[in-house]
Design a protein around this motif. Structure first.
Motif, short mmCIF file in Angstrom:
data_model
loop_
_atom_site.label_atom_id
_atom_site.label_comp_id
_atom_site.label_asym_id
_atom_site.label_seq_id
_atom_site.Cartn_x
_atom_site.Cartn_y
_atom_site.Cartn_z
N LYS A 86 54.07 38.74 13.77
CA LYS A 86 52.90 38.86 14.66
C LYS A 86 51.72 38.03 14.12
N ASN A 87 51.56 38.03 12.79
CA ASN A 87 50.47 37.23 12.21
C ASN A 87 50.70 35.73 12.42
N LEU A 88 51.96 35.32 12.35
CA LEU A 88 52.27 33.89 12.54
C LEU A 88 52.24 33.49 14.01
N TYR A 89 52.62 34.43 14.87
CA TYR A 89 52.69 34.15 16.32
C TYR A 89 51.91 35.24 17.06
N PRO A 90 50.58 35.20 16.99
CA PRO A 90 49.77 36.29 17.54
C PRO A 90 49.93 36.50 19.05
N LEU A 91 50.40 35.49 19.77
CA LEU A 91 50.57 35.66 21.22
C LEU A 91 51.86 36.40 21.56
N ALA A 92 52.76 36.53 20.58
CA ALA A 92 54.02 37.25 20.82
C ALA A 92 53.72 38.73 21.00
N LYS A 93 54.35 39.32 22.01
CA LYS A 93 54.10 40.74 22.32
C LYS A 93 55.15 41.62 21.62
N ILE A 94 54.69 42.70 21.02
CA ILE A 94 55.61 43.65 20.39
C ILE A 94 56.16 44.58 21.47
N VAL A 95 57.48 44.65 21.53
CA VAL A 95 58.16 45.41 22.59
C VAL A 95 59.00 46.50 21.94
N ALA A 96 58.83 47.73 22.40
CA ALA A 96 59.62 48.85 21.86
C ALA A 96 59.46 50.04 22.80
N SER A 97 60.18 51.10 22.51
CA SER A 97 59.96 52.32 23.31
C SER A 97 58.67 52.98 22.84
N ASN A 98 58.06 53.80 23.67
CA ASN A 98 56.75 54.36 23.30
C ASN A 98 56.84 55.31 22.11
N ILE A 99 58.02 55.86 21.87
CA ILE A 99 58.18 56.76 20.72
C ILE A 99 58.12 55.96 19.42
N CYS A 100 58.48 54.70 19.50
CA CYS A 100 58.53 53.84 18.31
C CYS A 100 57.15 53.65 17.70
N GLU A 101 56.12 53.56 18.55
CA GLU A 101 54.78 53.21 18.07
C GLU A 101 54.27 54.18 17.00
N THR A 102 54.56 55.45 17.17
CA THR A 102 54.05 56.45 16.23
C THR A 102 54.61 56.22 14.83
N LYS A 103 55.74 55.59 14.72
CA LYS A 103 56.38 55.38 13.41
C LYS A 103 56.13 53.97 12.87
N LEU A 104 55.76 53.05 13.74
CA LEU A 104 55.70 51.64 13.35
C LEU A 104 54.44 51.27 12.60
N ASP A 105 53.36 52.01 12.83
CA ASP A 105 52.08 51.66 12.25
C ASP A 105 51.55 50.34 12.81
N MET A 106 51.99 50.01 14.01
CA MET A 106 51.49 48.82 14.71
C MET A 106 51.45 49.14 16.19
N ASN A 109 63.66 24.58 16.21
CA ASN A 109 63.96 24.35 17.63
C ASN A 109 62.70 24.27 18.50
N ASN A 110 61.55 24.36 17.84
CA ASN A 110 60.27 24.34 18.57
C ASN A 110 60.19 25.42 19.64
N PHE A 111 60.68 26.60 19.32
CA PHE A 111 60.59 27.70 20.28
C PHE A 111 59.22 28.36 20.21
N GLU A 112 58.80 28.83 21.36
CA GLU A 112 57.60 29.66 21.42
C GLU A 112 58.08 31.12 21.45
N ILE A 113 57.59 31.94 20.53
CA ILE A 113 58.03 33.35 20.51
C ILE A 113 57.21 34.13 21.52
N GLU A 114 57.90 34.70 22.50
CA GLU A 114 57.20 35.47 23.53
C GLU A 114 57.23 36.96 23.21
N TYR A 115 58.33 37.42 22.62
CA TYR A 115 58.46 38.86 22.35
C TYR A 115 59.01 39.11 20.95
#
Ligand SMILES: [Fe+2]
Length: 206
Positions: free
Chosen positions: A69-89, A45-51
């Motif tokens: 993220k590697n394929l679409y480096p401009l896409a922002k990772i969105v989550a709650s702040n507690i998520c980051e500690t478990k995501l390793d990203m 669909n030629n979409f640009e991934i924003e998030y």
């Protein structure tokens, strides 16, 4: 205005693509298992991934985050702040209760919904749809007996947050556990045993 594509991944997980058909921007929700099918939909669909939105850190909802993220480096990772500690990203946009993002003309409103995990979030899309991750399923709610689960928090989340949302929202769950893949919230309020529980005692016996 928004459109939502529900994509079955793994055994019974649902991943989602929220997109704005006018300006061709998209958000991937919960890239777990194999994200190939989702990526095919995006590229055809030629979409640009924003998030890249993670409803909670469990691996079946987040394992392909790095690949996207590697394929679409401009896409922002969105989550709650507690998520980051478990995501390793690095989570690039930490959402709080009531946080709002725009995806082109589409509005994304976030609600913190702990219970299944401490970092659980739900997303209201354009006041039309409710993506619930493992907070609410069709006919049930997410487990609270796994690591990070909290039965009291889940009861509060369902009663104080989910029950107060408007009936017209279409619930899009994180797993295909129900008798249908999605349903309107009004119907779930009348039929979902976990939303019908009147008090914590009743809820704990389900
Ligand atoms: Fe989960």
């Amino acid at each position: 205005m928004a459109a939502i594509e529900q994509i079955k991944v793994g055994f019974d997980n649902f991943s989602y693509i929220i997109f704005c058909p006018i300006i061709k921007k998209a958000a991937i929700v919960d890239p777990g298992y194999d994200v190939s099918k989702t990526l095919r939909f995006i590229s055809s669909n030629n979409f640009e991934i924003e998030y890249i939105i993670i409803t909670h850190y469990h691996i079946d909802h987040s394992s392909e985050t790095k690949r996207v993220k590697n394929l679409y480096p401009l896409a922002k990772i969105v989550a709650s702040n507690i998520c980051e500690t478990k995501l390793d990203m690095k989570v690039e946009i930490n959402v709080s209760d009531g946080y709002c993002l725009k995806l082109g003309e589409v509005s994304l409103n976030f609600i913190l919904t702990p219970g299944h995990t401490p970092d659980g979030i739900c997303i209201i899309v354009d006041n039309e749809s409710l993506i619930t991750g493992d907070t609410l399923f069709i006919g049930d709610c997410g487990r609270t007996d796994l690591s990070g689960g909290d039965l009291v928090q889940m009861f509060r989340t369902l009663n104080e947050k989910i029950m107060s949302l408007p009936d017209h929202l279409i619930v899009y769950p994180g797993h295909d556990y129900g008798n249908k893949p999605f349903d309107n919230l009004g119907n779930q309020k009348l039929t979902n045993k976990t939303l019908l529980a009147k008090n914590l005692d009743d809820f704990s016996k389900i």
